[in-house]
Write a protein that holds these residues in place. Structure first.
Motif, PDB file in Angstrom:
ATOM      1  N   ARG A  89       0.837  -1.191   0.000  1.00 38.63           N
ATOM      2  CA  ARG A  89       0.000   0.000   0.000  1.00 38.63           C
ATOM      3  C   ARG A  89       0.876   1.247   0.000  1.00 38.63           C
ATOM      4  N   PRO A 100     -12.985  -3.097   5.604  1.00 43.48           N
ATOM      5  CA  PRO A 100     -11.731  -3.340   4.885  1.00 43.48           C
ATOM      6  C   PRO A 100     -10.489  -3.244   5.769  1.00 43.48           C
ATOM      7  N   GLU A 101     -10.537  -2.373   6.782  1.00 41.02           N
ATOM      8  CA  GLU A 101      -9.337  -2.244   7.620  1.00 41.02           C
ATOM      9  C   GLU A 101      -9.133  -3.523   8.432  1.00 41.02           C
ATOM     10  N   TYR A 111     -10.161  -6.464   7.536  1.00 39.30           N
ATOM     11  CA  TYR A 111      -9.732  -7.499   6.603  1.00 39.30           C
ATOM     12  C   TYR A 111      -8.246  -7.357   6.274  1.00 39.30           C
ATOM     13  N   ASP A 112      -7.850  -6.126   6.099  1.00 38.71           N
ATOM     14  CA  ASP A 112      -6.452  -5.851   5.776  1.00 38.71           C
ATOM     15  C   ASP A 112      -5.541  -6.400   6.872  1.00 38.71           C
ATOM     16  N   ILE A 114      -3.946  -9.305   5.019  1.00 30.74           N
ATOM     17  CA  ILE A 114      -3.023  -8.682   4.066  1.00 30.74           C
ATOM     18  C   ILE A 114      -1.797  -8.102   4.760  1.00 30.74           C
ATOM     19  N   MET A 115      -2.066  -7.294   5.735  1.00 29.21           N
ATOM     20  CA  MET A 115      -0.997  -6.550   6.390  1.00 29.21           C
ATOM     21  C   MET A 115       0.174  -7.431   6.800  1.00 29.21           C
ATOM     22  N   SER A 168      -8.950  -8.535  -1.960  1.00 28.84           N
ATOM     23  CA  SER A 168      -7.674  -7.879  -1.680  1.00 28.84           C
ATOM     24  C   SER A 168      -7.224  -6.999  -2.840  1.00 28.84           C
ATOM     25  N   ILE A 207      -9.339  -3.904  -2.020  1.00 28.29           N
ATOM     26  CA  ILE A 207      -8.904  -3.179  -0.828  1.00 28.29           C
ATOM     27  C   ILE A 207      -7.578  -2.467  -1.051  1.00 28.29           C
ATOM     28  N   ARG A 208      -6.668  -3.137  -1.749  1.00 26.40           N
ATOM     29  CA  ARG A 208      -5.385  -2.496  -1.968  1.00 26.40           C
ATOM     30  C   ARG A 208      -5.351  -1.661  -3.266  1.00 26.40           C
TER      31      ARG A 208
END
Lengths: 205, 205, 205, 205
Positions: C114, D104-105, D107-108, D112-113, D170, D173-174
DNA sequence: CATGAATGAGAGTTCATTCAT
DNA sequence: GATGAATGAACTCTCATTCAT
């Protein structure tokens, strides 16, 4: 009245408990780990409670410092049972070293630590320290009177004895003896006292 | 060419400046006040700048500590010009005390301070300290060989001499001599050394 | 003129060198270790020099990101040699996954990260990404035309293929596959593609 | 009594408040802007206060991460009311996507994060994540048992379903869907799921 | 072209202390 | 008498970036 007394006693007890645990922390974890919060954890009270018994952290350190002198002085007084001044002085030295090595945190607080010491040592008169010094001074005076030590300035004589034993223990306590094997350090400390004192004999000054 | 040299010198100067001001803070305010920020304030640079010259705070302390030992050792070596071992030992003592009282912050860092000292003293080999100790040890050895001091364990003998002088200066540096008038302290220190050493004479051990 | 050209070339070389080493850092140490200072150390120039070639750190990341798309697109074009659209799509999927798992840092930068991505992805038009997407879209279009896949919204169809492969690799790259044994992950990734694609057959839609 | 309870609730509220605002920062400014200081600003307390409720920053992230899985799992469980395994799987997919796009945050953070995730995902067992995965796996298993999906490696099958939905959300979101008009993205996401799933029919594998 | 030197801004964290309840 | 809650003021350290030379 009785109530007042009981309260007094409880207050003393609480103070005592705080000091005991604070010293416990010193012992187990070293100076920098002694925080108000840690002490509070130890006594299972809140940090704020500590401030009901001591106005600030320095006061706790000061109280411990005085406790230390109480203990040292008690041990010093015990040597009075030795009548010969020189024997008494030698024993005095051994007692001093033993105290320092048995209670290194107290000793540190009393004779080495700078942090809060400034307050008690410089600003106030360091009465407790003075009393112990006077006791040594008297012992040295007796040695001079008995012809074991040369006269001259009595403070110089007393200070030189004090310096010897303080030097021995403070080098050990502050970890400057890494050139000696750990397990021999105590023997070297005692040996050093013996070695220096052995030269003192009546008429041989 | 000349530019490179000048830069080198400036870099050294900056390091030197940082060390000097850090030491100044030690002096004025005590160990715990020596923070990167305070040093930065003193040199009128930003804290980040300090990290261009030293990788962290401990390195600053270590550098000061080494500087101190360099200076002490230089002074120790000077006593070699005195040939008689006992005279040399006495002079050695005076030189040691003079160093400690002239540069008390250095002495403190080298022989008293606890905080970061742990690293250099325990983990590493404290080479600098060892070297100074070996030097004293040799001097004591010479005194024994010359019949001034009794034999036995050489380390015990050396340690007892070291303890005496360390005791004298560390009690002064850490402010435990409030029983003596400020202006007489230096004389008492020197007197104490003299008093203890005067008992040492050939054949009189 | 020749001089100008050489300079141009050198400038390109330097840019290339910076990018290469920056990517090397990504690879060896992970995103958070890629600092201007570290890159400077790698290329053995000063941090300031880097700013002669890139206006800021984001630009470096952007350039790497574009490099990544260059590489990916080259690999995508290679699948054109497979004539049957479905076979080509399957191969396309395998190629995409292989790229992502062989160059996870590039893939991360291109499709996951990101941090600086916002700039290239949102503000600019993300041309490089678009080109790769169009390439896939065309492949899907061919599959539909050949009756392998149902029609409808072409973007929906393309996006669903892209999502599958992106999902596979991004779960792996971002470490969310700890429920599978490390050594089986690659096989599972390939298996998952195969498993999903195997359902696609002419006339069976 | 009531007091203790109220305090408990307030303490929970404070934790909740911190988490809420921390998540708000994630949303507005991205991960790297979530600092203790910024959270403190948001809740209008001092940074130190935050440490009364969480021992460090990672714990905050971990708590959010767990909150997210709690919420996701709750939504997953709701699909159990759909009895037919394939219908349930399709609904499962829609529910997963809905969760990701609504939060989304979360989920991230969960999927993802990279940053702090390492700790929970790799070192610990990522129990929360595993539970959600097992739930999906069971659903896929049921589909296989019912003849909707071909057998083979169950993990491969489950992973390919998970990859599809993770890929969809994803990429969105990204921000890698700039080739689609913003307002159509959600429809494309749902369409992509539908498109992929529609090929699955009993006996047609 | 290259850089040495410098820094502002900011990170996470700790601690003695206060005060309303 | 006791404390939960809070905080101001520090701390060490890092980083992208600038600029005079």
């Amino acid at each position: 009245m009785g109530t007042v007394e009981r309260r007094e006693r409880e207050k003393r007890n609480m103070k005592g408990l705080i000091l005991k645990r604070a010293m416990g922390l010193f012992l187990k974890e070293g100076f920098e780990k002694v925080t108000i919060r840690r002490i509070a954890d130890e006594i299972e009270y809140s940090p704020a409670t500590i401030y009901l018994y001591f106005t600030n952290k320095d006061e706790i350190l000061f109280a411990l410092h005085e406790q230390g002198f109480e203990e040292l002085y008690k041990r010093q007084e015990a040597v009075l049972s030795t009548k010969d001044p020189l024997d008494r002085l030698k024993r005095h030295g051994r007692v001093y070293i033993a105290f320092a090595l048995e209670k290194p945190e107290y000793y540190d607080l009393m004779f080495i630590m700078r942090a809060p010491a400034r307050k008690f040592v410089e600003e106030e008169e360091w009465t407790a320290g003075r009393r112990s010094y006077e006791f040594l001074r008297k012992n040295v005076e007796d040695c001079i009177a008995a012809g074991y030590l040369p006269g001259g300035n009595l403070d110089v004589a007393a200070f030189s004895v004090w310096s010897l034993v303080h030097g021995i223990v403070s080098l050990i306590i502050r970890g400057r003896c890494s050139m000696f094997p750990q397990e021999k350090i105590k023997a070297i400390a005692e040996g050093a006292l013996e070695y220096s004192m052995s030269r003192i004999r009546k008429g041989k000054m």
